[in-house]
Design an enzyme around this catalytic site. Structure first.
Site, PDB file in Angstrom:
ATOM      1  N   TRP A  46      19.832  26.578  24.089  1.00 45.15           N
ATOM      2  CA  TRP A  46      19.188  25.571  24.938  1.00 45.15           C
ATOM      3  C   TRP A  46      19.997  25.459  26.229  1.00 45.15           C
ATOM      4  O   TRP A  46      21.228  25.306  26.183  1.00 45.15           O
ATOM      5  CB  TRP A  46      19.150  24.243  24.182  1.00 45.15           C
ATOM      6  CG  TRP A  46      18.548  23.096  24.925  1.00 45.15           C
ATOM      7  CD1 TRP A  46      17.350  23.065  25.577  1.00 45.15           C
ATOM      8  CD2 TRP A  46      19.113  21.786  25.082  1.00 45.15           C
ATOM      9  NE1 TRP A  46      17.132  21.830  26.132  1.00 45.15           N
ATOM     10  CE2 TRP A  46      18.201  21.027  25.847  1.00 45.15           C
ATOM     11  CE3 TRP A  46      20.307  21.193  24.655  1.00 45.15           C
ATOM     12  CZ2 TRP A  46      18.448  19.700  26.182  1.00 45.15           C
ATOM     13  CZ3 TRP A  46      20.544  19.869  24.985  1.00 45.15           C
ATOM     14  CH2 TRP A  46      19.621  19.139  25.744  1.00 45.15           C
ATOM     15  N   LYS A  94      10.227  15.653  19.326  1.00 45.42           N
ATOM     16  CA  LYS A  94       9.219  16.680  19.035  1.00 45.42           C
ATOM     17  C   LYS A  94       8.426  16.359  17.780  1.00 45.42           C
ATOM     18  O   LYS A  94       7.192  16.381  17.786  1.00 45.42           O
ATOM     19  CB  LYS A  94       9.890  18.051  18.882  1.00 45.42           C
ATOM     20  CG  LYS A  94      10.332  18.664  20.196  1.00 45.42           C
ATOM     21  CD  LYS A  94      11.647  18.088  20.682  1.00 45.42           C
ATOM     22  CE  LYS A  94      12.142  18.763  21.943  1.00 45.42           C
ATOM     23  NZ  LYS A  94      13.382  18.124  22.441  1.00 45.42           N
ATOM     24  N   ALA A 110      16.698  19.487  16.330  1.00 46.44           N
ATOM     25  CA  ALA A 110      15.735  18.928  17.278  1.00 46.44           C
ATOM     26  C   ALA A 110      14.281  19.178  16.894  1.00 46.44           C
ATOM     27  O   ALA A 110      13.384  18.663  17.556  1.00 46.44           O
ATOM     28  CB  ALA A 110      15.992  19.509  18.676  1.00 46.44           C
ATOM     29  N   ASP A 125      22.811  20.745  15.735  1.00 50.48           N
ATOM     30  CA  ASP A 125      21.767  20.174  16.580  1.00 50.48           C
ATOM     31  C   ASP A 125      20.419  20.385  15.893  1.00 50.48           C
ATOM     32  O   ASP A 125      19.947  21.512  15.777  1.00 50.48           O
ATOM     33  CB  ASP A 125      21.794  20.856  17.954  1.00 50.48           C
ATOM     34  CG  ASP A 125      20.832  20.198  18.943  1.00 50.48           C
ATOM     35  OD1 ASP A 125      20.167  19.216  18.571  1.00 50.48           O
ATOM     36  OD2 ASP A 125      20.753  20.683  20.093  1.00 50.48           O
TER      37      ASP A 125
END
Length: 392
Positions: free
Chosen positions: A127, A242, A209, A207
């Site tokens: 990212w 998301k 997400a 992470d």
């Protein structure tokens, strides 16, 4: 003093958004912006979220501050989703609310720095905001290869980092639906990573997400849980932007896993102090809506059904692209079906990406990353034909 500031280049993705908006061609295709889209090209508000927001509107009796920890009910309601039935691991996991997953990543890096970490290993490509956050906190970002040429995860590169790691090292790992490659570790690879981390001084920063957009809610959490079961310490950044469609409401959470419950008080106090210095209080609205959904069985089932529909659509897009593998010279597509989430990387050069934009109104990042949710039943074959044209 401001005269000393030098201009910085504009964000490439924001520039792409502006170019797409200015394009007057009716058949244009946006594969750049990283949001989910329906087959109609919309990014709707979940019906479960709308119902929770209505309840919040009817029942919320104050907008007073909640403190730097945010909505603790939201934080704790999320924990079984992320960590499983024994969510707190006997008092060894706790957390606080953050402004989106980005705020959670920032807090994780800042707390790692305060705890003595001096460098963070990051698999590339990653990212685009990971390395800027690490460097802005003042730590050194060290890269390793995440993806192999055959479209699978480069496990050995990560294992080398872990085996050679020293005190003061951390490694940042995507939990699922890797951004930007879509390449995830298999369950067996996660077990190997967990074993390596258990024998290493390297601090894992995970992470998460996109839970629920890959193989399923439980499956997407499996790797993270494998690691937490074996390591004494870990930092976890989580985003609801998301999987609840709450992008602009910035809904995230940060969690700490400690070795002994007695260590949690100091860990949380330091995390709260860093949060206070960074944003003081997180925004409440989206987190409150998530809390309402997760505490209400009917709304929770409605949310999971909507999320299941998102995941199935993404899998259809991947399957359709993979089926067109032989139609596109020099751009392999078959492996996309084995990958997960919103994103994939196509091995296109700058000239081909420009041709896609100028000749076919297909907009994508200059790195070759595409958001597959931008492809629908109405435009996917047009995209495949455009890809064949520039790749031929």
């Amino acid at each position: 003093m401001l005269d000393r500031l030098q201009d910085t280049p504009p964000d490439a993705l924001l520039a792409l958004i502006a170019q797409f908006a200015a394009d007057e061609r009716e058949q244009k295709i946006d594969l750049g912006v990283g949001v989910y889209r329906t087959d109609d090209g919309d990014t709707p508000v979940f019906e479960a979220v709308k119902a929770a927001e209505q309840r919040l509107l009817d029942e919320q009796d104050s907008k007073s501050y909640l403190g730097p920890e945010g909505d603790r009910g939201f934080v704790h309601a999320l924990m079984p989703i992320i960590f499983g039935a024994d969510a707190s691991m006997g008092g060894r996991i706790d957390g606080l609310q953050t402004p989106g997953g980005t705020g959670a990543v920032r807090l994780a890096i800042a707390l790692a720095e305060r705890a003595g970490v001096t460098r963070v290993h990051v698999g590339t490509p990653s990212w685009p905001n990971h390395i800027p956050i690490i460097e802005d906190v003042g730590l050194k970002a060290v890269t390793f290869s995440h993806a192999s040429e055959d479209g699978s995860a480069d496990l050995e590169s990560l294992l080398d980092v872990i085996r050679q790691g020293k005190a003061g090292d951390a490694v940042l790992i995507h939990a699922c639906c890797h951004n930007p490659t879509g390449i995830d570790y298999t369950p067996e690879q996660w077990e190997a990573l967990a074993d390596a981390l258990a024998d290493s001084p390297v601090l894992p920063i995970i992470d998460s997400a996109y839970q629920g957009l890959g193989e399923g809610m439980e499956e997407d959490a499996g790797g993270l849980r494998s690691v937490l079961a074996k390591v004494p310490y870990a930092l976890i950044a989580y985003s609801c932007d998301k999987n609840f469609g709450l992008y602009r409401d910035r809904v995230g959470a940060f969690y700490i896993k400690v070795d002994e419950p007695a260590q949690m008080s100091a860990a949380m106090a330091n995390a709260a102090a860093l949060a206070r210095a960074n944003w003081s209080m997180p925004p409440d609205h989206g987190g409150a809506a998530v809390r309402i959904i997760l505490r209400d069985e009917e709304l929770r089932e409605q949310w999971l059904a909507e999320l299941d529909g998102m995941r199935k659509r993404l899998r259809w897009v991947r399957s359709h692209l993979a089926g067109a593998d032989k139609k596109v010279d020099s751009v392999p597509l078959a492996h996309l079906e084995e990958q997960n989430g919103l994103f994939a990387m196509l091995p296109l050069d700058k000239a081909q990406i420009v041709r896609l934009r100028e000749d076919h109104a297909v907009y994508m990042a200059g790195s070759g990353r595409i958001n597959i949710a931008g492809l629908t039943k109405g435009n996917i074959d047009t995209f495949i034909a455009a890809l064949a044209d520039v790749a031929g």
